[in-house]
Design an enzyme around this catalytic site. Sequence first.
Site, PDB file in Angstrom:
ATOM      1  N   GLU A 104       0.852  -1.198   0.000  1.00 42.79           N
ATOM      2  CA  GLU A 104       0.000   0.000   0.000  1.00 42.79           C
ATOM      3  C   GLU A 104       0.885   1.245   0.000  1.00 42.79           C
ATOM      4  O   GLU A 104       2.042   1.201   0.427  1.00 42.79           O
ATOM      5  CB  GLU A 104      -0.901  -0.073   1.250  1.00 42.79           C
ATOM      6  CG  GLU A 104      -1.864   1.054   1.479  1.00 42.79           C
ATOM      7  CD  GLU A 104      -2.921   1.264   0.395  1.00 42.79           C
ATOM      8  OE1 GLU A 104      -2.519   1.569  -0.742  1.00 42.79           O
ATOM      9  OE2 GLU A 104      -4.116   1.189   0.693  1.00 42.79           O
ATOM     10  N   ASP A 105       0.339   2.348  -0.488  1.00 39.97           N
ATOM     11  CA  ASP A 105       1.123   3.591  -0.499  1.00 39.97           C
ATOM     12  C   ASP A 105       1.196   4.230   0.883  1.00 39.97           C
ATOM     13  O   ASP A 105       2.261   4.653   1.329  1.00 39.97           O
ATOM     14  CB  ASP A 105       0.562   4.587  -1.528  1.00 39.97           C
ATOM     15  CG  ASP A 105      -0.926   4.868  -1.368  1.00 39.97           C
ATOM     16  OD1 ASP A 105      -1.589   4.236  -0.509  1.00 39.97           O
ATOM     17  OD2 ASP A 105      -1.454   5.723  -2.100  1.00 39.97           O
ATOM     18  N   ASP A 108      -3.344   5.659   6.836  1.00 41.39           N
ATOM     19  CA  ASP A 108      -3.706   6.908   7.503  1.00 41.39           C
ATOM     20  C   ASP A 108      -4.580   6.556   8.710  1.00 41.39           C
ATOM     21  O   ASP A 108      -4.078   6.188   9.770  1.00 41.39           O
ATOM     22  CB  ASP A 108      -4.409   7.775   6.442  1.00 41.39           C
ATOM     23  CG  ASP A 108      -4.818   9.137   6.929  1.00 41.39           C
ATOM     24  OD1 ASP A 108      -4.292   9.599   7.936  1.00 41.39           O
ATOM     25  OD2 ASP A 108      -5.687   9.763   6.287  1.00 41.39           O
ATOM     26  N   PHE A 157      -0.837  16.050   4.330  1.00 46.88           N
ATOM     27  CA  PHE A 157      -1.267  15.385   3.104  1.00 46.88           C
ATOM     28  C   PHE A 157      -0.108  15.420   2.111  1.00 46.88           C
ATOM     29  O   PHE A 157       0.421  16.483   1.791  1.00 46.88           O
ATOM     30  CB  PHE A 157      -2.502  16.067   2.515  1.00 46.88           C
ATOM     31  CG  PHE A 157      -3.152  15.225   1.466  1.00 46.88           C
ATOM     32  CD1 PHE A 157      -3.971  14.157   1.808  1.00 46.88           C
ATOM     33  CD2 PHE A 157      -2.909  15.468   0.118  1.00 46.88           C
ATOM     34  CE1 PHE A 157      -4.545  13.350   0.828  1.00 46.88           C
ATOM     35  CE2 PHE A 157      -3.478  14.672  -0.863  1.00 46.88           C
ATOM     36  CZ  PHE A 157      -4.299  13.618  -0.507  1.00 46.88           C
ATOM     37  N   ARG A 170       0.931  12.014  -9.197  1.00 46.79           N
ATOM     38  CA  ARG A 170       1.462  10.677  -8.900  1.00 46.79           C
ATOM     39  C   ARG A 170       2.854  10.512  -9.487  1.00 46.79           C
ATOM     40  O   ARG A 170       3.648   9.708  -9.017  1.00 46.79           O
ATOM     41  CB  ARG A 170       0.564   9.591  -9.533  1.00 46.79           C
ATOM     42  CG  ARG A 170      -0.805   9.461  -8.904  1.00 46.79           C
ATOM     43  CD  ARG A 170      -1.463   8.185  -9.409  1.00 46.79           C
ATOM     44  NE  ARG A 170      -2.897   8.179  -9.207  1.00 46.79           N
ATOM     45  CZ  ARG A 170      -3.502   7.842  -8.072  1.00 46.79           C
ATOM     46  NH1 ARG A 170      -2.790   7.489  -7.031  1.00 46.79           N
ATOM     47  NH2 ARG A 170      -4.810   7.855  -7.981  1.00 46.79           N
TER      48      ARG A 170
HETATM   49  P1  5GP Z   1      -7.016   5.257   5.448  1.00 44.73           P
HETATM   50  O1  5GP Z   1      -8.204   4.393   5.167  1.00 44.73           O
HETATM   51  O2  5GP Z   1      -5.885   4.565   6.124  1.00 44.73           O
HETATM   52  O3  5GP Z   1      -7.435   6.499   6.209  1.00 44.73           O
HETATM   53  O4  5GP Z   1      -6.553   5.849   4.093  1.00 44.73           O
HETATM   54  C1  5GP Z   1      -5.822   5.187   3.179  1.00 44.73           C
HETATM   55  C2  5GP Z   1      -5.918   5.857   1.829  1.00 44.73           C
HETATM   56  O5  5GP Z   1      -6.150   7.278   1.950  1.00 44.73           O
HETATM   57  C3  5GP Z   1      -4.599   5.731   1.119  1.00 44.73           C
HETATM   58  O6  5GP Z   1      -4.516   4.525   0.389  1.00 44.73           O
HETATM   59  C4  5GP Z   1      -4.622   6.963   0.230  1.00 44.73           C
HETATM   60  O7  5GP Z   1      -5.346   6.694  -0.945  1.00 44.73           O
HETATM   61  C5  5GP Z   1      -5.387   8.005   1.032  1.00 44.73           C
HETATM   62  N1  5GP Z   1      -4.486   8.904   1.760  1.00 44.73           N
HETATM   63  C6  5GP Z   1      -4.363   9.004   3.108  1.00 44.73           C
HETATM   64  N2  5GP Z   1      -3.434   9.944   3.427  1.00 44.73           N
HETATM   65  C7  5GP Z   1      -2.977  10.431   2.259  1.00 44.73           C
HETATM   66  C8  5GP Z   1      -1.984  11.408   1.918  1.00 44.73           C
HETATM   67  O8  5GP Z   1      -1.325  12.046   2.752  1.00 44.73           O
HETATM   68  N3  5GP Z   1      -1.796  11.625   0.588  1.00 44.73           N
HETATM   69  C9  5GP Z   1      -2.477  10.961  -0.394  1.00 44.73           C
HETATM   70  N4  5GP Z   1      -2.210  11.270  -1.645  1.00 44.73           N
HETATM   71  N5  5GP Z   1      -3.401  10.021  -0.099  1.00 44.73           N
HETATM   72  C10 5GP Z   1      -3.650   9.755   1.204  1.00 44.73           C
END
Ligand code: 5GP
Length: 181
Positions: A104-105, A108, A157, A170
């Site tokens: 995963e990237d 959060d 972010f 990206r």
């Molecule tokens: P989570 O469900 O853990 O809150 O969020 C995961 C997804 O939110 C990540 O796969 C990504 O798509 C998006 N996301 C969360 N934080 C960031 C950030 O700082 N930058 C970007 N580009 N996407 C984020």
Amino acid sequence: MNYKIGDILFTREQISTRVIELSQEIRKDFIEFHTGQELLMVGILKGSAIFIADLVRALGQDIDVRLDFMVISSYGSDTKSSGVVRIIKDLDAYIENKNVIIVEDIIDTGLTMSYLLSILQRRAPSSLKVCSLLNKEERRKVPVFVDYCGFEIPDKFVVGYGLDYSGKWRHLPDICVAEPV
Ligand code: 5GP
């Protein structure tokens, strides 16, 4: 809210060094615990596309590595995850009795990964691990254990190296903070 590309958080050189280290950690563990077995690396698109491409190429040719991808979309605004995940493209492979690493990237709140883990765990893989390039531990709403983590980052972010804002940026080689304008 609109964003512009702000300061660099991690340079392309820092990313490259860390990705190779992560790959070596994965390799070492895999050889120790699963020698002779197959390793399925599952990229979560689109954010992990660039990361997984670099990660797998450093694993080495003596490991039996396979690649698969899932496309998911999170219902929510551009910068906030709702935790409700829609699978747009599922895995091609059956993962029963397979060793799987989800790539995963960023993690959060943890909602997306926790949901994905629950779906994939039901398919009875032999092992299921998480590799995330970035981790925002302080933002967690649900606990997620990250087996392989590239960088811990603060509550900002970020974009670049696969991560987008509204589909943009990206392709940036460095990871940058997106600043509101
Ligand atoms: P989570 O469900 O853990 O809150 O969020 C995961 C997804 O939110 C990540 O796969 C990504 O798509 C998006 N996301 C969360 N934080 C960031 C950030 O700082 N930058 C970007 N580009 N996407 C984020």
